[in-house]
Scaffold this active site. Structure first.
Site, PDB file in Angstrom:
ATOM      1  N   CYS A  45      39.689  36.744  38.511  1.00 15.02           N
ATOM      2  CA  CYS A  45      40.494  37.966  38.451  1.00 15.02           C
ATOM      3  C   CYS A  45      39.677  39.269  38.452  1.00 15.02           C
ATOM      4  O   CYS A  45      39.237  39.734  39.491  1.00 15.02           O
ATOM      5  CB  CYS A  45      41.428  37.886  37.253  1.00 15.02           C
ATOM      6  SG  CYS A  45      42.881  38.969  37.395  1.00 15.02           S
ATOM      7  N   GLU A  54      44.682  31.852  37.396  1.00 25.79           N
ATOM      8  CA  GLU A  54      43.989  32.126  36.132  1.00 25.79           C
ATOM      9  C   GLU A  54      44.903  31.763  34.962  1.00 25.79           C
ATOM     10  O   GLU A  54      46.107  31.985  35.005  1.00 25.79           O
ATOM     11  CB  GLU A  54      43.642  33.611  36.065  1.00 25.79           C
ATOM     12  CG  GLU A  54      42.990  34.061  34.768  1.00 25.79           C
ATOM     13  CD  GLU A  54      42.788  35.565  34.692  1.00 25.79           C
ATOM     14  OE1 GLU A  54      41.900  36.014  33.965  1.00 25.79           O
ATOM     15  OE2 GLU A  54      43.536  36.309  35.374  1.00 25.79           O
ATOM     16  N   LYS A  80      34.494  33.633  32.537  1.00 20.95           N
ATOM     17  CA  LYS A  80      34.743  34.936  33.156  1.00 20.95           C
ATOM     18  C   LYS A  80      33.730  35.973  32.686  1.00 20.95           C
ATOM     19  O   LYS A  80      33.595  36.245  31.497  1.00 20.95           O
ATOM     20  CB  LYS A  80      36.164  35.385  32.809  1.00 20.95           C
ATOM     21  CG  LYS A  80      36.649  36.632  33.527  1.00 20.95           C
ATOM     22  CD  LYS A  80      38.095  36.909  33.133  1.00 20.95           C
ATOM     23  CE  LYS A  80      38.687  38.084  33.865  1.00 20.95           C
ATOM     24  NZ  LYS A  80      40.105  38.331  33.443  1.00 20.95           N
TER      25      LYS A  80
END
Length: 257
Positions: free
Chosen positions: A144, A44, A110
């Site tokens: 994540c 990431e 995200k």
């Protein structure tokens, strides 16, 4: 078409808020990867580290990194995947790019911004899940903090591979290990997690634990040091497991609104 997907997970330290230096670092690492690898996965925010100050990054760096990814993917004849800070008309995104060897691009923003670090105050959250096809495999890439939310990862699309790119800190690494394995088992898919390693500028320590799990939750690759981790994914494993154990057929029916 091949029924095997050879992958390389690059577990690396990141140079704080320096895209040019990080691109140079990853260029050297990628150059050492064998030519038969099909997919190379980076952590990431691989050009900056997990920064909450995207305004310090020149707005042109996002497009420069995307162009770099296209060039590298084409030269290596392998797909390249990872997330970066992306400035889109003054709005910031933690944006994952999946770049195929022919330079085609798929993006995922995200969904679950990390509120503990204030990511939601700085970056725009995404709203769309991405499932793409690559070399006979259906791949769902996430980022994540998304790992903590099983509903978002739910395998309603019959994907074969679920992957997470991350900056997941050492104090909560047990959650990372546990949830990666759980996501593989509940979705009956390969689950890949690529984390960074080392210290960032804010003093946060990252211990890696990049790993690959098969559809039964067996760990087939793992590392706690700076290195490139290799694994081979087999379509027949997914097909055979799902034919024998038809657990996905018993999924609860619901949809996100």
């Amino acid at each position: 078409m091949s029924q095997e997907l050879k992958i390389a997970l690059i577990q690396s330290q990141l140079i704080w808020e320096d895209p040019q230096a990080n691109r140079a670092n990853f260029s050297k690492k990628i150059a050492s990867i064998p030519e038969d690898v099909d997919l190379i996965i980076l952590p990431e925010m691989f050009t900056t580290g997990f920064t909450m100050s995207p305004h310090t990054i020149d707005a042109s760096e996002g497009s420069k990194t995307v162009e770099w990814m296209q060039k590298v993917a084409n030269k290596k004849n392998a797909a390249l995947c990872g997330s970066i800070v992306y400035n889109e008309k003054g709005s910031y995104f933690n944006r994952l790019y999946f770049v195929k060897p022919n330079r085609d691009i798929s993006i995922y923003d995200k969904k679950h911004t990390f509120t503990l670090a204030g990511e939601h105050k700085v970056y725009q959250a995404g709203a769309a899940k991405l499932v793409l096809e690559y070399k006979e495999f259906k791949v769902c890439p996430l980022i994540c903090y998304d790992l903590r939310f099983p509903v978002w990862a739910r395998n309603a699309e019959n994907y074969d591979v679920l992957l997470y790119v991350a900056n997941w800190p050492k104090p909560r690494i047990t959650a990372w290990d546990t949830l990666l394995k759980a996501r593989a088992i509940e979705n009956m898919a390969y689950c890949i997690g690529v984390n960074r390693i080392g210290l960032d500028e804010l003093g946060h320590e990252y211990s890696g634990h990049s790993a690959v799990y098969d559809a039964l939750g067996n760990q087939i690759a793992y590392s706690e040091k700076e290195e490139i981790v290799y694994a081979s994914l087999e379509k027949k494993h997914i097909q055979g497991t799902r034919e024998k154990l038809k657990f996905l057929d018993d999924r609860d029916e619901f949809s996100l609104i």
